[in-house]
Design an enzyme around this catalytic site. Structure first.
Site, mmCIF file in Angstrom:
data_model
loop_
_atom_site.group_PDB
_atom_site.id
_atom_site.type_symbol
_atom_site.label_atom_id
_atom_site.label_comp_id
_atom_site.label_asym_id
_atom_site.label_seq_id
_atom_site.Cartn_x
_atom_site.Cartn_y
_atom_site.Cartn_z
ATOM 1 N N CYS C 152 39.025 -44.067 -4.346
ATOM 2 C CA CYS C 152 39.063 -45.084 -5.401
ATOM 3 C C CYS C 152 39.567 -46.437 -4.909
ATOM 4 C CB CYS C 152 39.933 -44.600 -6.559
ATOM 5 S SG CYS C 152 41.522 -43.894 -6.048
ATOM 6 N N GLU C 205 46.510 -41.100 1.476
ATOM 7 C CA GLU C 205 45.800 -42.261 0.956
ATOM 8 C C GLU C 205 45.623 -43.362 1.999
ATOM 9 O OE1 GLU C 205 44.718 -41.970 -2.044
ATOM 10 O OE2 GLU C 205 44.103 -43.972 -2.695
ATOM 11 N N HIS C 245 43.557 -49.834 -10.107
ATOM 12 C CA HIS C 245 44.316 -50.036 -8.874
ATOM 13 C C HIS C 245 44.320 -51.528 -8.524
ATOM 14 C CE1 HIS C 245 44.484 -45.832 -8.544
ATOM 15 N NE2 HIS C 245 43.695 -45.592 -7.528
ATOM 16 N N ASN C 326 39.903 -47.352 -11.101
ATOM 17 C CA ASN C 326 39.905 -46.219 -10.179
ATOM 18 C C ASN C 326 39.130 -45.002 -10.675
ATOM 19 O OD1 ASN C 326 42.277 -46.284 -11.971
ATOM 20 N ND2 ASN C 326 42.671 -44.259 -11.124
#
Lengths: 348, 348, 348, 348
Positions: C152, C205, C245, C326
């Site tokens: 995302c 991430e 985000h 996201n």
């Protein structure tokens, strides 16, 4: 109730790795009477040092507890007083084993709150209910004992109602709660569920409020407990607040007090001379917008209930709002205060 | 109530730069009957293009409104229908000037909600109160008119109570509200005050709830409005929710319904055939943990009230929980629906 | 890329009961090309009607999906196109089975994003990477195919960088992310962990961001993908935001553009003519305090990336801030757009 | 630096009714060296008892301050040491009047932070800059003095960088901040703006961070201050956190340290022997997901900076995350520590 101890009493915390258990450990770290010597946890954590388990409260675990090795919740602990932060389903089986083995159990679980012969206690409200222990021991054959502390929300309600009931006779109580997320334990409530939201339901909570309040304000007759007979109608909501339950209350009395009279008896509600007891159990604020959970929950180390907005009700007699710290007065600190009362009253 | 318009009715928004004013502009951008042709604002913003003023809602102002030049709130606007999002103190003086100059004013302000001869309307609840306009015009000598919409919280309460009152006769209502922050306008409430907190007070709100609910459920007798005579006891709280008011309600009736009977009359409450009216004004959810403001506020474009947790009350007859979108049904959309009713009923 | 379909293409959603799966079902309910005919879920939910499972998004599940019976994630579904919302560990095993059985799999899982021959696609950025499918089929012997959509956060980064890279040559990228809680799925993050807090770590991430960005901006040479060779340094944070985000970005280029030149190429980045594609993939806002996740995430149905604060960097060339939705562009909608591209390009 | 005071030094707080002013009053209530004898406020509050003004912090104002009558901010106060919590625009005019009248001013305002001859001080970082006072007095003819404390965010950055700079030579710093709402004062940020949101801009903040960091790590040469010559690139964000700023930092050094070497010099950064100084100014946490503002801001009474996630950067040398309590170390407590240093060094 002066108590002088030549040395500290060794205590254990059952279920020490959950959120309430961690609160017990945190609060007991500097206790003048008690010293934590043993901690128990789930099978998954047994054998680990307490400092290695995940600490979910803010700050860090106390230094003194870090190196304690987590044990099974079996009655072979080097302490005669144990604090139970067990989930209710586990408490149901485990707490009696400890009482049967001679331990004094101060429980925060709901398992035995409404059981015959088991005192459900807020020391300032109904410390005299400890006399039930005699019957508890006789009927169950326990050398030890179990004493319970009420549901977090009920703590706030009962402390608000007690002085009013003594003075004016409570008849009917409507209460709508706005409860903090910490009351659901850890991990508890998902951020995605509660963020910017209200959840108008907490499983089992309304029953607990409606029943426990009457038990706490009940009377001892012939060594038995007789619940108060006023009616309570409760609706429980979860709100995006970290700590601190807020109660919106409407009350009908036998004799209607003015808001000023009600304020006076609340303010005059006497405190106890115990280490965790606040000088005044109930504080009344006069500002229009208080009490607020974030601003008032920590008053008197989280042990005082703050009441405000005392005013006439268009239907019943009075409306008011109370705030109680749900994980301190309403949980761990409440149980510790119960243990202090046990010591002061010679049960330990 | 079928209405066919050959061309759109030109409308204006008074106080278009505040949060409620912006909602009006946003909602009217694609309205099938109305077309925004003029916007007014405070002296500070007069003369600016609307698109230059600070937009506080999410997203962007509608393209069609960006280039409108903000005007003074004086009755020289190229529209005969005006929506008032003025602060109540300004509304008090300005709205009568428009009515006197022949404008139809659909107001969201509280200034004239309880004034004799001024209809306080939720179309599905008491659209028949529009007949008061005749008297309003006669007594005040206005060629125009003022129609008001209720306080945001009262909207949710009145829509919940109306079908129940018709069927079972409401006698007593306890309501504790948990109100969204957007209800206080912009900038409104400081994050530092409401973050992780409950504020158990909203100035004037409880009076509005207690009085407006009885007006809305009142009856017309001899061209006059007679308020309903049930009693309401309200306690209003602000909670950290963006949009959507939640109401915890306990009700006593003349004839006690079962939860199933109450559910049936709520679900059967009929909708209107107007552009902004939802097919069903009230929805009932059966899940234990609904309604929730974040999940239910936007149902039917924010025009339906969602009710849940309908159950017996230990003291009165029933308890239930309602959620209403405070800035849609409870504010801008509510006024627009009032205007649609005015059109359909031939007042415009 | 005009595509006319005489009838809708039947599709299935794998892992339809999780948060991303529900988004797929919600978004596909009114899709002009696709029609959901099958849903799969975990063993626990197989056999239930979809409407009986817990819906975690706001609002309600679409009517058309309520009665679908949840099936096992096995390649016996009445659809040739499947959207995978499976957890990565499951996707690893299950997706190839579908590809081997002739299904086209549009996956939102990370399992095959960096696998040789599996296109990792954002249609506006690198739709030409679909040519890898030829090799994928040849090497793996699949009659079907797997196409993946990026992490995302990477979606937002790659869409911001792509037009800048084409025009000025990206060399170095520092990115600090502030990521929404919905990115962690449901129940995901506990309120007690993230309320009023920042968690400066999201497992895996940073690696994904640093690697996937280079893959997305890579080039096809001899039917192979060659990743871009700029360097990315990422630090990922979780913040108390529901959706959207935010990326704080500093970039060094081969040829330094002025903020105005950068703005121009971003604004000119062309959109595609596909049902879910926004007219402009990137929007630039000039206000000092934008983009903001809550105000900008839903622009163009959550499919546009909003960029702002484009300015000179005291060390590298430019700084800027991007916001991406996201769970729409960065998840379900992104995969649906990939499927649309597959259809338009004749892969289905 | 041992200091024994036979009696407490009388002090005043300028601008005592704002959020920072209240923090000063709260923190000074039990200070071992200082005693609050006077408070000043805006014209609106002059003449009121301090206890009558609105207290915006949690809890209540200290008893000792409640009865102080708020005075004008004019140099006729019964104290020679004053703490300035004035807004910068007011500080610009008022602080020199106090210095000219012989008062020692410890200012939290930005007005004189970058002025020649005015020390900008974090005692552990650059206490030696106090020698500038000699020049300040000579050039400005003040019998008193002004000493300033840095911007809240810069405090955290400078304390993190100082030991690293001494050991490895800082060359380049990228910093993205996630700043608490309390940094904007009261009422400050509207809930409607920041709830569930990130605002990627704080007016003037980035300039302050980029410039003040170099001043703090600068050197004294010939009684003059020479700013450090490394480059800082900052991007400041407001996030929905009550207290505690989080800094995501990437650093390039003259000599690249390993994460372990960096950890060591941070941990070894020595503390001072002053009442408000923490034993260790910097703490390093090894957990993957720390530091977090809510869990770490209050470490060592909010005076320690907590650093974590120290790791290699793919572009520069190291990345790390720091948390600083913005209203304690970064504001009121920081100024109090400066005053303690003034006393210990004999300037008072």
């Amino acid at each position: 109730m002066k108590t002088n101890l030549s040395k500290k009493i060794p205590v254990a915390v059952l279920g020490a790795t959950g959120a309430v258990g961690q609160r017990f450990v945190q609060l007991l770290a500097d206790h003048p009477w008690f010293e934590v010597v043993a901690l128990t946890g789930s099978v998954r954590s047994v054998g680990k040092a307490y400092g290695e388990t995940r600490w979910v409260l803010d700050g860090d675990p106390p230094e003194t507890a870090r190196n304690l090795i987590i044990r099974h919740s079996t009655p072979d602990l080097p302490a005669k007083l144990v604090f139970s932060a067990l989930p209710s389903s586990h408490a149901k089986e485990i707490e009696p084993r400890f009482a049967a083995a001679g331990y004094a159990v101060c429980s925060n679980a709901s398992a035995y709150r409404q059981a015959a012969g088991v005192p459900l206690i807020i020391p300032e409200v109904n410390g005299d209910h400890l006399v039930l222990i005699k019957r508890q021991r006789a009927e169950r054959g326990w050398p030890g004992l179990i004493v319970t502390s009420p549901n977090c929300t009920t703590s706030g309600l009962a402390m608000t109602l007690k002085p009013l009931d003594d003075a004016f006779g409570v008849r009917q109580v409507f209460v709508t709660t706005m409860q903090a997320v910490s009351g659901a334990g850890y991990p508890g409530v998902s951020y995605l569920d509660i963020d910017g939201n209200v959840i108008p339901y907490i499983g089992g909570e309304e029953d607990k409020i409606e029943n426990e309040a009457c038990i706490l304000l009940g009377h001892i007759e012939n060594d038995s407990r007789r619940a108060a007979d006023f009616l309570v109608s409760a609706q429980a909501n979860r709100v995006p607040v970290f700590d601190g339950h807020t109660l919106s209350i409407a009350v009908g009395f036998e004799r209607k007090p003015s808001p000023e009279e009600a304020t006076r008896v609340l303010v005059d509600f006497p405190g106890l001379d115990l280490p965790s007891a606040p000088p005044r159990p109930v504080l009344v604020r006069s500002e229009a917008d208080r009490p607020q959970p974030r601003r008032d929950r920590s008053t008197a180390e989280g042990m005082a209930v703050t009441v405000g907005r005392i005013r006439e009700c268009p239907i019943l007699d009075l409306r008011m709002v109370s705030v109680v710290h749900n994980t301190l007065r309403g949980a761990a600190s409440g149980s510790i205060l119960n243990a202090e009362l046990l010591v002061a009253e010679g049960y330990l």
